[in-house]
Motif scaffolding. Structure first.
Motif, short mmCIF file in Angstrom:
data_model
loop_
_atom_site.label_atom_id
_atom_site.label_comp_id
_atom_site.label_asym_id
_atom_site.label_seq_id
_atom_site.Cartn_x
_atom_site.Cartn_y
_atom_site.Cartn_z
N LYS A 1 0.79 -1.29 -0.02
CA LYS A 1 -0.22 0.01 0.00
C LYS A 1 0.97 1.23 0.02
N VAL A 2 0.46 2.12 -0.70
CA VAL A 2 1.25 3.56 -0.77
C VAL A 2 0.65 4.78 -0.49
N TYR A 3 1.12 5.44 0.39
CA TYR A 3 0.61 6.87 1.05
C TYR A 3 1.45 7.84 0.54
N GLY A 4 0.73 8.87 0.12
CA GLY A 4 1.14 9.99 -0.36
C GLY A 4 1.41 11.17 0.65
N ALA A 5 2.44 11.88 0.88
CA ALA A 5 2.72 12.86 1.76
C ALA A 5 2.76 14.24 0.87
N THR A 6 1.89 15.09 1.45
CA THR A 6 2.00 16.51 0.57
C THR A 6 3.42 17.15 0.97
N ILE A 7 3.68 17.97 0.07
CA ILE A 7 4.93 18.62 0.02
C ILE A 7 4.86 19.79 1.16
N THR A 8 5.66 20.20 2.14
CA THR A 8 5.38 21.23 3.02
C THR A 8 5.83 22.35 2.50
N PRO A 9 5.28 23.50 3.22
CA PRO A 9 5.74 25.08 2.62
C PRO A 9 7.11 25.47 2.64
N PHE A 10 7.69 26.26 2.00
CA PHE A 10 8.88 26.61 2.21
C PHE A 10 9.25 28.28 1.83
N LYS A 11 8.17 28.96 2.09
CA LYS A 11 8.05 30.29 1.91
C LYS A 11 9.21 30.91 2.96
N LYS A 12 9.88 32.00 2.75
CA LYS A 12 11.20 32.60 3.39
C LYS A 12 12.39 31.59 3.38
N ASN A 13 12.31 30.50 2.78
CA ASN A 13 13.44 29.63 2.59
C ASN A 13 14.15 30.30 1.13
N PRO B 1 -1.52 28.92 9.37
CA PRO B 1 -2.94 29.22 9.08
C PRO B 1 -3.13 30.60 8.64
N ASN B 2 -2.03 31.59 9.05
CA ASN B 2 -2.30 32.82 8.85
C ASN B 2 -1.54 33.06 7.49
N ASN B 3 -0.73 32.26 7.08
CA ASN B 3 -0.06 32.40 5.84
C ASN B 3 0.57 31.06 5.38
N PRO B 4 -0.29 30.44 4.77
CA PRO B 4 -0.25 28.95 4.37
C PRO B 4 0.82 28.60 3.52
N ASP B 5 1.63 29.68 3.10
CA ASP B 5 2.80 29.32 1.99
C ASP B 5 4.09 29.00 3.01
N THR B 6 3.76 29.56 4.37
CA THR B 6 5.11 29.36 5.33
C THR B 6 4.89 28.11 6.32
N LEU B 7 5.78 27.56 6.88
CA LEU B 7 5.83 26.76 8.04
C LEU B 7 5.32 27.62 9.27
N LEU B 8 4.63 26.92 10.23
CA LEU B 8 4.32 27.39 11.45
C LEU B 8 5.61 27.84 12.16
N PRO B 9 5.93 28.97 12.51
CA PRO B 9 7.01 29.44 13.21
C PRO B 9 7.65 28.57 14.08
N GLU B 10 6.65 28.37 15.16
CA GLU B 10 7.17 27.47 16.27
C GLU B 10 7.74 25.95 16.00
N LEU B 11 7.21 25.66 14.79
CA LEU B 11 7.78 24.18 14.38
C LEU B 11 9.17 24.22 13.58
N GLN B 12 9.60 25.29 13.44
CA GLN B 12 10.99 25.32 12.45
C GLN B 12 11.98 26.01 13.21
N ALA B 13 11.43 26.90 14.34
CA ALA B 13 12.57 27.67 15.26
C ALA B 13 13.79 26.75 15.63
N GLY B 14 14.76 27.32 15.52
CA GLY B 14 16.07 26.35 15.96
C GLY B 14 16.72 26.17 14.40
N ALA B 15 15.73 25.38 13.66
CA ALA B 15 16.41 24.98 12.15
C ALA B 15 16.46 26.19 11.53
#
Length: 442
Positions: free
Chosen positions: A355-367, A404-418
């Motif tokens: 069985k094959v599951y597809g994962a959507t590509i995450t946002p990368f605005k500001k990169n 949710p307020n900028n859907p082309d961007t990762l939620l800031p707290e989920l990438q802080a540090g990286a």
């Protein structure tokens, strides 16, 4: 309320098994016989109603080899080569964290991208006690056709002979290799997020002290570990790039999103407890061309189809292909070619009952990857992934991780540090792993 992953951080294998398997051991033989017959009838029914576009056949429930740990091999780049004193005539200790347990295991080693043979004079495994320390009493020497020493030809791979070992779920295992001659080019996995240790000379004695060993956060030569699994055992291959490989996760913490997924499976239900998770992510990898390591299309056969016991596949790759496009025309050409590549992978996996599951590509605005046309191509790909009739199910990481307020961007707290707005941090990986529907793996 604590999440499954939080609870799992305090998990102790010795106490877990006594509690969870008490009821299973007390099951009576006639009950198991009824369960087996029922399962067989279910399989026959499923075969009769399978639709085109779905896996041709469900995996056969027989005892056999199933992957409990694996890594995607590649040619090691010059800046990731083993530090002094190097591998030739020296000893390398590497630590891996397995997913499922078993009583018998075997290891796979690879010299596929090396130009010369590699000799391993002795290979030992033992339970890791953290860092370079092992539980010496658990040491086992691996054999290769009954012998301690083996030489891998250039371009070759090899399995060890099966060995009895009390392997428990999420156990960290130290693999100690005493090398003879090795190749100037090395096959390995640079993004281990786990520290390895090199000592000059032969240090395979169980009480060898690696305190003064040279340290490096890379894996060399090791490729996979399989266990002889229970009848309901199987593995899920996670196929991806640096986000799957765990860039931004904690070194020696084993907290990449596939690790979090496996912990959730382990603590969810009996039916999920024998699901191995094999991380086939490569940092900088591309599906179509370019990137680091063999392309996704070129490595798919080895990293997915030739793995033993695979029942599920998650495909989460494509951002690096988009990140190199020059203009809108190129971006949408790549998007269409990625969709075609996904279709090819789906068909080949379905042909093997996976069985094959597809994962959507995450946002990368500001990169640095971000351009409006690249993001438009990403959204086109994600629309195709979400559409019915392609994947067997969708894992919507884009929806999970975006602001949710900028859907082309990762939620800031989920990438802080990286801090690159492409790779998640430890909280981000935890969020990804916990977002996956565990019912997909029953």
């Amino acid at each position: 309320m604590q999440s499954i992953a939080d609870i799992a951080m305090n998990y102790k294998p010795n106490t877990f098994y006594g509690t969870f398997f008490k009821g299973f051991r007390s099951a009576r033989p006639h009950f198991l016989m009824v369960a087996a017959v029922s399962l067989l009838l279910c399989l026959v029914t499923l075969l009769g109603v399978a639709k085109p576009g779905h896996p041709k056949k469900p995996p056969v429930a027989v005892k056999g080899w199933v992957g409990t740990w694996g890594t995607a091999r590649q040619l090691v780049e010059p800046n990731n080569m083993p530090p002094a004193p190097g591998l030739t005539n020296n000893t390398l200790r590497q630590v891996v964290c397995v997913s499922i347990g078993g009583k018998k295991l075997r290891l796979k080693f690879s010299n596929e991208f090396s130009k010369s043979p590699v000799t391993m004079k002795m290979v030992q495994i033992a339970v890791s006690k953290g860092g370079s320390t092992i539980d010496a009493g658990t040491t086992k020497t691996l054999k290769f056709n009954g012998k301690d020493e083996v030489t891998m030809d250039a371009g070759g791979e090899i399995f060890s002979d099966p060995v009895s070992f009390n392997l428990e779920a999420r156990m960290e295992v130290a693999i100690t290799i005493s090398f003879g001659e090795t190749s100037p080019t090395v096959t390995g996995h640079p993004g281990s997020r786990t520290t390895s240790y090199i000592l000059a000379g032969d240090h395979t004695a169980p009480d060898a002290d690696f305190t003064d060993a040279a340290k490096t956060d890379h894996w060399y030569v090791i490729d996979g570990m399989e266990v002889e699994a229970e009848k309901n055992g199987g593995s899920v291959v996670v196929f991806g790039d640096s986000i799957t490989d765990g860039r931004g996760s904690g070194t020696n913490k084993q907290d990449r999103w596939p690790d979090v997924l496996q912990l959730c499976l382990l603590f969810s239900s009996k039916s999920n407890r024998q699901v191995g998770v094999l991380n086939m992510g490569i940092g900088g990898n591309a599906v179509l061309k370019g990137g680091l390591g063999p392309t996704g299309l070129n490595r798919f056969d080895h990293d997915v189809l030739k793995q033993n016991g695979v029942r599920w596949l998650i495909i989460f790759e494509g951002v690096n292909d988009l990140g190199g496009t020059r203009d809108s025309t190129a971006a949408f050409d790549v998007a269409n070619n990625l969709i075609a590549a996904y279709g090819k992978m789906i068909a080949e996996a379905h042909a093997q009952g996976i069985k094959v599951y597809g994962a959507t590509i995450t946002p990368f605005k500001k990169n640095n990857y971000y351009r409006p046309y690249r993001d438009a191509a990403r959204n086109m790909i994600n629309d195709w992934i979400r559409a019915k009739g392609h994947f067997d199910a969708v894992i919507d990481f884009d929806k999970t991780m975006r602001d949710p307020n900028n859907p082309d961007t990762l939620l800031p707290e989920l990438q802080a540090g990286a801090n690159d707005y492409l790779h998640p941090n430890e909280l981000g990986y935890k969020t990804m792993g916990e977002s996956i529907d565990l019912g997909l793996f029953k």
